[in-house]
Design an enzyme around this catalytic site. Structure first.
Site, mmCIF file in Angstrom:
data_model
loop_
_atom_site.group_PDB
_atom_site.id
_atom_site.type_symbol
_atom_site.label_atom_id
_atom_site.label_comp_id
_atom_site.label_asym_id
_atom_site.label_seq_id
_atom_site.Cartn_x
_atom_site.Cartn_y
_atom_site.Cartn_z
ATOM 1 N N THR B 101 0.801 -1.225 0.106
ATOM 2 C CA THR B 101 0.065 0.031 0.176
ATOM 3 C C THR B 101 0.792 1.191 0.026
ATOM 4 O OG1 THR B 101 -1.680 -1.100 1.169
ATOM 5 C CG2 THR B 101 -1.735 1.337 1.167
ATOM 6 N N LYS B 176 -7.466 1.342 -2.564
ATOM 7 C CA LYS B 176 -7.075 0.934 -1.206
ATOM 8 C C LYS B 176 -7.149 2.025 -0.049
ATOM 9 C CE LYS B 176 -5.262 -1.339 2.084
ATOM 10 N NZ LYS B 176 -3.965 -2.065 2.196
#
Lengths: 295, 295
Positions: B101, B176
């Site tokens: 991420t 995300k």
């Protein structure tokens, strides 16, 4: 239980929730005496067999069980403690069940006043919305004595599916406050995510396919996010009622020196929504406030 | 696909997530060349048949597919764009998949640099935590070209269950971010509700019975609230990684003049948690900050 065992019920408050709940009780064989502020709202319930009462107190001439579900704490106070209210007219032994979402301290006050007159009271707010009320699948959060909860249980079973005694008088209201606090934060998270998605050019339906079933998952994401995608900002649950609940929760939190900054934020966002004319919109309309560009 | 068809994969980053994912690929028959910062963390993967590489670049001597999952954007930059990084060493036609991420803009930068050298890149961060990594049930949010997504799909099918191409390069990271923004608000709501419940004397297990299945329901309420009730503040997902994600999201939001006050609030709460030594706790430890009395 045979039909003959079904006690007469006084039912006060025939809004979106109350009307469906009253109809379910009639269908289950309970005789009802009903009152609501504007008689027009009672028509479907009268057509289904209920009897009309001009004043809340009049509902209790024959009934020994009273259910109320009204909008604001001031109405709850009026219905129960007003000069022509329930406590002044109920016969000893009557059971008073307030299913409004209202102030925990008021629930405690009503329970004490009821006890002093030989009556019993439960606070029993609900969650599950208009659909839950119609389908009899509400979650009913109850505060009061176990014996009174047991007495009310057959009625609750008609109205809901999740029936939990949370503790003494006021505990049902406190549990409902927890429910609303959890919803408030979730609502902010879900609709800030949608705001971000729009701004960066993601397709919100495709996004939901990625995030709906995982650690970001919630009832709000599954049920309210798609309504906003369809441009549907109708209630569901009125923004002004949700703001009322958040204010009650925050007053209770302040009395206990709790900070709860998410609750305070939600209150300010719904306040803004309502100042802009959104009182009668559904709670998902918080998206309209969050998605505005920064000033 | 027969085993002979399984291409060699360079796999970089063997933390909690990466280790489980690498083991799943080995079990599915993919030969792996692995690198991670401290070799000790690679041992279970080497024991399962992977080969060790001293530098990220060395993983790509034979492999034409690279997967990375590291902690912070600075590491992503180092692994891909550093002087001894992947882009300097990958053969033309290689596919580079960053599952960390990280920053959407960095994903776009890597994709452009890759394209300029005849390589393809996908950003493909995941949700589903340690359990999802172990069980191969991750949600994989992908940014990049459809043809590259199709090429990666057999690998993604080993690692996850929800595989969605969100759009061009950077879109996986943006999705995300939406996931984390939704979680942040939900986390605040759930743990403010628990704070309130404790303060008013409700039993939190009994409360969960009332609110868990209704409109307040969420993955966080079902999965993390019970951990806190057991006094379990371990990860799960590290608070410091979540704070990193929230900071990336807020920077992206600010660039677009989005306000997102819930995201800003969550960032400040996790900042406080980490200043008090909670970096390695799980995200549910936000409860420790929320439940403190008002100053």
């Amino acid at each position: 239980m045979s039909l003959i065992d079904r006690p007469r019920i006084a039912f006060i408050g025939l809004g979106v929730m109350g009307r469906s709940m009253a109809l379910n009780l009639l269908r289950a064989g309970y005789p009802l005496d009903v009152h609501t502020r504007s008689r027009a709202k009672a028509e479907p319930v009268l057509a289904a067999g209920a009897s009309w009462a001009e004043r809340p107190a009049d509902c209790l001439r024959e009934a020994a069980i009273c259910i109320s579900i009204v909008g604001f704490p001031a109405e709850v106070r009026q219905v129960y403690l007003g000069s022509e209210g329930i406590l002044a007219s109920a016969r000893p032994g009557s059971l008073l069940i307030d299913m409004s979402t209202s102030e925990p301290a008021l629930a405690v006050e009503i329970a004490a006043a009821a006890r002093a007159r030989g009556l019993a009271a439960l606070d029993a707010p609900v969650s599950g919305g208009d659909v839950g009320a119609r389908e009899g699948t509400l979650s009913i959060m109850v505060g009061g004595e176990a014996a009174d909860f047991a007495r009310a249980r057959p009625i609750f079973e008609v109205l809901g599916r999740t029936l939990v005694l949370q503790g003494p008088a006021g505990s049902g209201q406190h549990a409902k406050m927890c429910n609303q606090i959890a919803i408030a934060g979730t609502m902010i998270g879900v609709f800030e995510a949608l705001t971000y998605a729009h701004a960066v050019g993601l397709d919100p339906e495709t996004l939901l396919a990625s995030i709906g079933a995982g650690a970001a998952g919630s009832w709000t994401l599954t049920n309210l996010y798609p309504r906003v995608l369809r441009g549907d900002f109708g209630p569901g649950f009125f923004a002004e009622h949700f703001l009322k609940d958040l204010r009650i929760a925050r007053a209770e939190a302040q009395q206990r020196q709790l900070r709860l900054p998410g609750l305070a934020l939600a209150e300010s966002l719904y306040q803004t929504l309502i100042e802009r004319g959104g009182a009668q919109l559904g709670t998902q309309a918080i998206y309209q406030v969050l998605s505005e560009p920064d000033a």
